[in-house]
Design a protein around this motif. Structure first.
Motif, PDB file in Angstrom:
ATOM      1  N   LEU A  10      69.329  38.270  16.417  1.00 17.59           N
ATOM      2  CA  LEU A  10      69.811  36.595  16.215  1.00 17.59           C
ATOM      3  C   LEU A  10      69.169  37.204  14.212  1.00 17.59           C
ATOM      4  O   LEU A  10      69.742  36.291  13.642  1.00 17.59           O
ATOM      5  N   GLY A  11      69.219  37.928  13.710  1.00 20.65           N
ATOM      6  CA  GLY A  11      68.856  38.074  12.247  1.00 20.65           C
ATOM      7  C   GLY A  11      68.037  37.011  11.788  1.00 20.65           C
ATOM      8  O   GLY A  11      67.944  36.368  10.629  1.00 20.65           O
ATOM      9  N   HIS A  12      66.044  36.889  12.300  1.00 23.66           N
ATOM     10  CA  HIS A  12      65.704  35.721  11.888  1.00 23.66           C
ATOM     11  C   HIS A  12      64.533  36.248  10.836  1.00 23.66           C
ATOM     12  O   HIS A  12      63.992  37.748  10.998  1.00 23.66           O
ATOM     13  N   LYS A  13      63.959  35.802  10.144  1.00 19.99           N
ATOM     14  CA  LYS A  13      62.375  35.606   9.768  1.00 19.99           C
ATOM     15  C   LYS A  13      61.555  35.866  10.600  1.00 19.99           C
ATOM     16  O   LYS A  13      61.294  33.823  11.221  1.00 19.99           O
ATOM     17  N   PRO A  14      60.230  35.807  10.248  1.00 23.29           N
ATOM     18  CA  PRO A  14      58.824  35.056  10.850  1.00 23.29           C
ATOM     19  C   PRO A  14      59.292  33.207  10.321  1.00 23.29           C
ATOM     20  O   PRO A  14      59.080  33.494   9.164  1.00 23.29           O
ATOM     21  N   GLY A  15      58.304  32.651  11.404  1.00 24.11           N
ATOM     22  CA  GLY A  15      58.394  31.408  11.057  1.00 24.11           C
ATOM     23  C   GLY A  15      59.872  30.423  11.155  1.00 24.11           C
ATOM     24  O   GLY A  15      59.614  29.003  11.406  1.00 24.11           O
ATOM     25  N   GLN A  16      60.470  31.145  11.915  1.00 18.89           N
ATOM     26  CA  GLN A  16      61.652  30.623  12.115  1.00 18.89           C
ATOM     27  C   GLN A  16      61.926  30.171  13.198  1.00 18.89           C
ATOM     28  O   GLN A  16      61.295  30.060  14.650  1.00 18.89           O
ATOM     29  N   PHE A  17      62.515  28.305  14.128  1.00 19.61           N
ATOM     30  CA  PHE A  17      63.160  28.452  14.756  1.00 19.61           C
ATOM     31  C   PHE A  17      64.752  28.517  15.884  1.00 19.61           C
ATOM     32  O   PHE A  17      65.475  29.359  14.757  1.00 19.61           O
ATOM     33  N   VAL A  18      65.272  28.569  16.751  1.00 16.88           N
ATOM     34  CA  VAL A  18      65.579  28.239  17.597  1.00 16.88           C
ATOM     35  C   VAL A  18      66.311  27.090  18.182  1.00 16.88           C
ATOM     36  O   VAL A  18      64.955  27.050  18.757  1.00 16.88           O
ATOM     37  N   GLU A  19      67.424  26.261  18.492  1.00 20.60           N
ATOM     38  CA  GLU A  19      67.817  25.645  19.388  1.00 20.60           C
ATOM     39  C   GLU A  19      67.470  26.305  20.517  1.00 20.60           C
ATOM     40  O   GLU A  19      68.701  26.682  20.945  1.00 20.60           O
ATOM     41  N   ILE A  20      66.954  25.931  21.949  1.00 21.74           N
ATOM     42  CA  ILE A  20      67.774  26.886  22.998  1.00 21.74           C
ATOM     43  C   ILE A  20      68.446  25.853  24.011  1.00 21.74           C
ATOM     44  O   ILE A  20      67.959  24.750  24.085  1.00 21.74           O
ATOM     45  N   SER A  21      69.528  26.504  25.076  1.00 26.37           N
ATOM     46  CA  SER A  21      69.955  25.389  25.537  1.00 26.37           C
ATOM     47  C   SER A  21      69.336  25.829  26.719  1.00 26.37           C
ATOM     48  O   SER A  21      70.035  26.752  27.141  1.00 26.37           O
ATOM     49  N   VAL A  22      69.527  24.780  27.795  1.00 25.82           N
ATOM     50  CA  VAL A  22      69.505  24.992  29.271  1.00 25.82           C
ATOM     51  C   VAL A  22      70.594  23.768  29.338  1.00 25.82           C
ATOM     52  O   VAL A  22      70.112  22.909  29.534  1.00 25.82           O
ATOM     53  N   PHE A  23      71.721  24.431  29.691  1.00 25.98           N
ATOM     54  CA  PHE A  23      72.979  23.873  29.985  1.00 25.98           C
ATOM     55  C   PHE A  23      72.601  23.072  31.381  1.00 25.98           C
ATOM     56  O   PHE A  23      72.405  23.496  32.398  1.00 25.98           O
ATOM     57  N   GLY A  24      73.120  21.697  30.782  1.00 29.64           N
ATOM     58  CA  GLY A  24      73.196  20.368  31.725  1.00 29.64           C
ATOM     59  C   GLY A  24      71.485  19.879  32.071  1.00 29.64           C
ATOM     60  O   GLY A  24      71.401  19.075  32.478  1.00 29.64           O
ATOM     61  N   ILE A  25      70.737  20.740  31.050  1.00 24.06           N
ATOM     62  CA  ILE A  25      69.790  20.208  30.930  1.00 24.06           C
ATOM     63  C   ILE A  25      69.678  19.658  29.786  1.00 24.06           C
ATOM     64  O   ILE A  25      68.594  18.527  29.361  1.00 24.06           O
ATOM     65  N   GLY A  26      69.237  20.698  28.465  1.00 19.57           N
ATOM     66  CA  GLY A  26      69.865  19.802  27.084  1.00 19.57           C
ATOM     67  C   GLY A  26      69.214  21.040  26.570  1.00 19.57           C
ATOM     68  O   GLY A  26      68.919  22.158  26.479  1.00 19.57           O
ATOM     69  N   GLU A  27      69.144  20.326  24.821  1.00 18.88           N
ATOM     70  CA  GLU A  27      68.581  21.587  24.153  1.00 18.88           C
ATOM     71  C   GLU A  27      66.985  21.367  23.366  1.00 18.88           C
ATOM     72  O   GLU A  27      66.399  20.237  23.181  1.00 18.88           O
ATOM     73  N   ALA A  28      66.463  21.983  22.644  1.00 17.92           N
ATOM     74  CA  ALA A  28      64.730  21.942  22.303  1.00 17.92           C
ATOM     75  C   ALA A  28      64.833  22.567  21.061  1.00 17.92           C
ATOM     76  O   ALA A  28      65.149  24.291  21.056  1.00 17.92           O
ATOM     77  N   PRO A  29      63.659  22.329  20.410  1.00 19.24           N
ATOM     78  CA  PRO A  29      63.854  23.723  19.389  1.00 19.24           C
ATOM     79  C   PRO A  29      62.082  24.479  19.474  1.00 19.24           C
ATOM     80  O   PRO A  29      60.880  23.524  20.001  1.00 19.24           O
ATOM     81  N   LEU A  30      62.564  26.068  18.938  1.00 25.07           N
ATOM     82  CA  LEU A  30      61.971  26.715  19.968  1.00 25.07           C
ATOM     83  C   LEU A  30      61.022  27.587  19.230  1.00 25.07           C
ATOM     84  O   LEU A  30      61.882  28.646  18.062  1.00 25.07           O
ATOM     85  N   SER A  31      59.799  27.765  18.580  1.00 25.75           N
ATOM     86  CA  SER A  31      59.437  28.731  17.235  1.00 25.75           C
ATOM     87  C   SER A  31      60.044  30.436  17.995  1.00 25.75           C
ATOM     88  O   SER A  31      59.458  30.009  19.632  1.00 25.75           O
ATOM     89  N   ILE A  32      60.552  30.940  17.022  1.00 27.43           N
ATOM     90  CA  ILE A  32      60.585  32.902  17.621  1.00 27.43           C
ATOM     91  C   ILE A  32      59.588  33.422  17.502  1.00 27.43           C
ATOM     92  O   ILE A  32      58.271  32.724  16.880  1.00 27.43           O
TER      93      ILE A  32
END
Lengths: 342, 275
Positions: B38-60
């Motif tokens: 993923l190549g993240h830094k601590p404190g970043q977030f991702v948008e996670i999709s459950v296809f058909g339901i939607g997308e939400a911003p979630l902390s790593i």
């Protein structure tokens, strides 16, 4: 800038020439109001109008747009979806051209939005100077009654002819290909200037502050009682944002078909005036009261967008004044009130 | 990024492990299908999709020092998070990101780090705590304060047990309300502040918790003499796009998904809508 002249007699064949190679949308009259729609021939086109109900924004940021298509049967497959149908938007007023320039800045900034950018690249803007402004318009106060940028071609009605300002190579090619024109003379340009000045005199509303003063005027008045007074009457309906040419906020949702396998992700216009706009899933609402939402909208237009994109977020079209159900959305009155009190 | 690439197209990821944390929170370990980090830094977030339901911003929640996969810790609060909780190992989700600025590791290096975690604020902070532990020599003292409402709402119990014993960190915890088995501190997180001393000029406080917690914790940190630009806060906002377009996460003229979600208190104190 280069200028050509086309006679009104020759103009229909230019439009029909465009129609032979590309989709053309233009302004049509509908029940005494004006709106943008696809045209089939020159006869449907109206070039002398005050303001359209909805800005041409709808062709660059559609009210509802598919972003992804996915299929969930078996292995999940996801494809991006970008509709960038080549199109001419014909008859765009300068204030709406200014609004498109702002949208260009928003969607090209840092993370370019391919859906917008592709569509924009395939869109030709043929503007027209406004001869008879809407009674709600205050473009001169915002410096948007005329424009020298943001268009491929821009027409100015000088009686029997149009002066055509050439804003891009693409515009010049289309003009050469489909229209019989001649180079504009000094006299034509003088007439163009006179026509613009004649229109300028017809505007009824003006802001008592200079446009450069607006960002600071807002900053000084963050806690002014005006926001609460307006909010007390505001219905939080979002009408002002729905007609605004610079409102670009959107919501994103998924939709599944009844077979529960095929679906899409789409975005649609959203409004910071709606109660749930800043509400997170835990229930916390960061702009719960109407005062904070209404103030946010004013600040976004008159201050925040300038800071971020270098352009003010209000172009003075006055559509919000006409659309507001509670008759409170009136940037002219608001800014004048702040100016008087300062 | 090419202008023709959609910024809304998620990468696909496989759910390789899921584990209950509390009654309401689960941990999800995800592996990108294309094999990339993923190549993240601590404190970043991702948008996670459950296809058909939607997308939400979630902390790593995992540290980037943990390779091959990443973790998110998710509370059931909305459509997407509830749908995530129903997924089983092997399921496919969408991932966009990582987004946001993350914690300023460069500024934290060589300094004392005071972590203040309220409830599920521990989820993003766990990424930083484990990063510091995995690069222990690069940082000064590591003090972790964790406050949960009840003992049952404590998460990452195995790690908490290790932290209590660890010589690499000073760990203090409290619960708002204890139960018959709770023998530790009881009371809100600010009650932990009299229990330790710091060298304020070289201490950075990193604070994540529910909005109501911030003003009280900030006051305690300032009491201890930590300068405002050494108080780091991560803010929650509604985010539909994560890329500075949709407008939902704006605080005055600031886009939380672009300039944040991590801000210094110096940056926030003049933003009327921030806290």
């Amino acid at each position: 800038m280069k200028y050509e002249v086309i006679t009104k007699e020759d103009f229909p064949s230019f439009v029909n020439g465009l129609l032979s190679e590309i989709e053309v949308v233009g302004v049509k009259m509908k029940e005494g109001k004006f709106h943008y729609d696809k045209i089939k021939s020159y006869d449907e086109l109206c070039l002398d109008y005050d303001v359209t109900l909805i800005p041409p924004k709808k062709y660059l940021l559609p009210p509802k747009e598919t972003l992804l298509k996915f299929s969930l049967g078996g292995a999940i497959q996801v494809e991006p979806s970008i509709d960038a149908t080549p199109r001419v938007i014909l008859g765009v007023h300068p204030y709406d051209i200014k609004a498109i320039e702002l949208m260009d800045a928003v969607f090209s900034d840092s993370n370019p939005d391919a859906n917008y950018m592709e569509r924009r690249r395939n869109t030709v803007i043929v503007g027209v100077d406004c001869r008879n402004p809407s009674p709600n318009a205050f473009c001169p106060s915002m410096g948007t009654d005329t424009t020298e940028t943001g268009f491929d071609l821009l027409l100015t009605d000088i009686g029997e002819q149009y002066v055509v300002a050439i804003g891009s190579e693409k515009g010049e090619e289309l003009l050469k290909k489909h229209a019989r024109t001649r180079e504009a003379t000094e006299a034509d340009l003088a007439q163009r200037k006179a026509a613009q000045e004649e229109a300028l005199a017809k505007y009824k509303l003006s802001i008592k502050a200079a446009v450069e003063e607006i960002p600071e005027l807002l900053e000084k008045n963050y806690d002014h009682p005006l926001w609460e007074e307006l909010a007390a009457k505001c219905l939080s309906c979002g009408s002002c944002t729905m007609v605004c040419p610079t409102c670009v906020c959107f919501d994103v949702q998924d939709d599944l078909e009844l077979n529960l396998t095929a679906g899409e992700r789409f975005r649609q216009w959203d409004s910071c005036m709606l109660q749930g706009f800043a509400k997170v899933a835990t229930g916390e609402n960061f702009r719960e009261d109407c005062t904070s939402r209404l103030r946010h909208r004013y600040f976004r237009k008159g201050n925040y967008m300038l800071k971020r994109y270098g352009k003010l977020g209000c172009v003075g079209c006055g559509r919000c004044i006409g659309a507001c159900l509670a008759e409170i959305a009136n940037p002219v009155e608001a800014y004048n009130r702040l100016k008087e009190g300062s | 990024m090419s202008e023709k690439e959609s910024i809304y197209l998620p990468m696909l990821a496989e759910l390789v492990r899921t584990e209950g944390l509390t009654e309401r929170e689960r941990l999800f370990e995800l592996k990108l299908r294309n094999g990339d980090e993923l190549g993240h830094k601590p404190g970043q977030f991702v948008e996670i999709s459950v296809f058909g339901i939607g997308e939400a911003p979630l902390s790593i929640s995992s540290s980037p020092t943990k390779k091959g996969s990443f973790e998110i810790g998710v509370r059931t609060v909305g459509n997407v998070t509830n749908a995530l909780h129903r997924l089983e190992k092997g399921a496919t989700v969408g991932v966009r990101g990582p987004f946001g600025n993350g914690f300023p590791l460069d500024r934290l290096k060589g300094q004392d780090v005071l972590i203040v975690a309220g409830g599920i604020g521990l989820v993003p902070l766990r990424s930083l705590i484990n990063y510091v532990l995995d690069n222990r020599g690069d940082f000064g003292r590591l003090i972790v304060l964790f406050g949960a409402r009840t003992p049952a709402e404590q998460l990452f119990l195995d790690e908490l047990a290790l932290w209590r014993q660890s010589k690499d960190m000073e760990y203090l915890e409290t619960v708002d309300r204890g139960d018959e088995n709770w023998k530790g501190n009881a009371g809100v997180i600010t009650t932990l502040f009299p229990l330790f001393d710091i060298a304020p000029e070289k201490t950075y406080a990193v604070i994540v918790g529910p909005p109501v917690m911030y003003r009280f914790v900030i006051a305690e940190c300032r009491n201890k003499g930590i300068p405002d630009d050494q108080l780091l806060l991560s803010l929650e906002r509604r985010m539909k796009c994560g890329v500075g377009k949709c407008g939902h996460c704006q605080i005055n003229n600031v886009y939380v998904c672009q300039e944040g979600p991590v801000f210094t208190y110096s940056e926030l104190k003049n933003l009327e809508e921030a806290i």
